[in-house]
Design an enzyme around this catalytic site. Sequence first.
Site, PDB file in Angstrom:
ATOM      1  N   HIS A 127      55.557  24.595 -16.447  1.00 55.74           N
ATOM      2  CA  HIS A 127      56.680  24.706 -17.595  1.00 55.74           C
ATOM      3  C   HIS A 127      56.134  24.559 -18.774  1.00 55.74           C
ATOM      4  CE1 HIS A 127      60.159  23.219 -19.857  1.00 55.74           C
ATOM      5  NE2 HIS A 127      60.880  23.651 -19.172  1.00 55.74           N
ATOM      6  N   ASP A 205      53.859  16.465 -14.026  1.00 53.92           N
ATOM      7  CA  ASP A 205      55.284  16.754 -14.554  1.00 53.92           C
ATOM      8  C   ASP A 205      56.030  16.626 -13.497  1.00 53.92           C
ATOM      9  OD1 ASP A 205      57.399  18.053 -15.438  1.00 53.92           O
ATOM     10  OD2 ASP A 205      56.321  20.024 -16.085  1.00 53.92           O
ATOM     11  N   GLN A 208      60.927  18.079 -12.298  1.00 53.60           N
ATOM     12  CA  GLN A 208      61.723  18.634 -11.277  1.00 53.60           C
ATOM     13  C   GLN A 208      61.512  17.917 -10.075  1.00 53.60           C
ATOM     14  OE1 GLN A 208      63.947  20.909 -11.399  1.00 53.60           O
ATOM     15  NE2 GLN A 208      63.480  21.857 -13.371  1.00 53.60           N
ATOM     16  N   LYS A 231      68.191  15.769 -15.610  1.00 56.70           N
ATOM     17  CA  LYS A 231      68.085  16.276 -14.435  1.00 56.70           C
ATOM     18  C   LYS A 231      68.359  15.542 -13.083  1.00 56.70           C
ATOM     19  CE  LYS A 231      64.571  19.518 -16.460  1.00 56.70           C
ATOM     20  NZ  LYS A 231      65.048  20.846 -16.746  1.00 56.70           N
ATOM     21  N   CYS A 371      61.235  29.073 -19.096  1.00 57.55           N
ATOM     22  CA  CYS A 371      60.415  28.361 -19.735  1.00 57.55           C
ATOM     23  C   CYS A 371      58.959  28.204 -19.061  1.00 57.55           C
ATOM     24  CB  CYS A 371      60.670  27.005 -20.245  1.00 57.55           C
ATOM     25  SG  CYS A 371      62.049  26.834 -21.167  1.00 57.55           S
TER      26      CYS A 371
END
Length: 414
Positions: A127, A205, A208, A231, A371
């Site tokens: 991302h 990261d 998600q 999220k 993104c």
Amino acid sequence: MDTVAALDVAAVRADFPILDQRVDGKPLVYLDNAASSQKPRQVIEAISAYYMTDHANVHRGVHELARRATEAYEGARERIARWANAESADEIVWTRGASEALNLAAFTLGQSRVGAGDEIVVSDMEHHSNLVPWQLLAARNGAVLRHVELTSDGRLDLDSLASLLGPRTRVVALPHVSNALGTINPVARIGRMVREKSSAAYVLDGAQGAPHLPLDMAELGCDLYAFSAHKMCGPTGIGALWGRSALLAELPPYQGGGEMIAHVYRDHSTWTTPPHKFEAGTPNIAGAVGMQAAAEYLDDLGMAAVHRHESSLVGRALALLSEVDGLRILGPTAPEDRAGVIPFVVDDAPAQDIATILDAEGIAVRAGHHCAQLVLDRFGLPATVRASFYLYNTPDEVDRLAEGVRLAVSMLRQ
Ligand code: PMP
């Protein structure tokens, strides 16, 4: 024996008032969860209760409301630490979200560990939030970015990663789960590779990953882990960076201001200890309260149950969508290697047009580059349609998605 309880999806849906509405006269099917999830009543009420009864600024007042606000804010940090199986609340730095957490990581590692000619390893799966901060750092410090290649089924090519690791590698920054492909990366295994071949800081990261998988900071084997509340059923504008205590102690501050100092002199200042060292200014207190409520909500259901529910939706969606003529799904073929994100393209049917027709059917998906332009470049595509699932989605909604895609494709091919 399988001890993971099944989700009671009807009960879960009753907690999310926003889902109970029609779009163009059709029941809303919300499949844009990778962009942002919806919020249960419990989160909305926790934020409202905080503002109704407990709000004041934190850490500085001697009065009752300041005490309550501070307890709420620091209590939320402890709860998020427990949710992530961190060793201590001091390992949780509040940020505005995953993007700010990754910018914090890039800025502070850039100050302390990355010099001219040093190497930063990212991948073609990033991302932009886990790519652009490292590009900025490389440009600032004269460091070199190296990119892990992707396999044709959208996984990190571990041979490519192994070939990049070496004594000049100062940072390895990778996604836990890809927002554009759905791939669940073997992050613990990668952590062992990173440690064997370099002394790099290993940054994940988790934007998600955290919302969809059981989290255990010790098992992941990384040094820094970034995630966002919005999220994972929480509010926007809040997230966190988990960091190993020794690394957080080594890193310099990110921003200057109130809260992060030990002592201020005319020409310089000294810093307080982590996590407050990284938290200048009045924080998002209500956001932290909301994020705690979200973590409690998810914990009550059990992250293993959430993941299993999503996996069954993914299995159904993979089967139904792959029957559509000319439709190609990106990402790993094995359902167990993917989280609840299904990106696809269809011959002779532009992604944007498919998403627009689905919208008219009440089905919310996203079309574009998500993104993650390097992912689309890798597969030579201008855009994909992305359907992404969460705990409140149902098998019926997957069926409606498949019907909607069939309808869109037949309309666009006419
Ligand atoms: N990384 C990934 C993989 C993401 O999906 C996102 C959000 N789309 C981010 C980082 C950035 O998260 P946020 O916008 O909440 O800062």
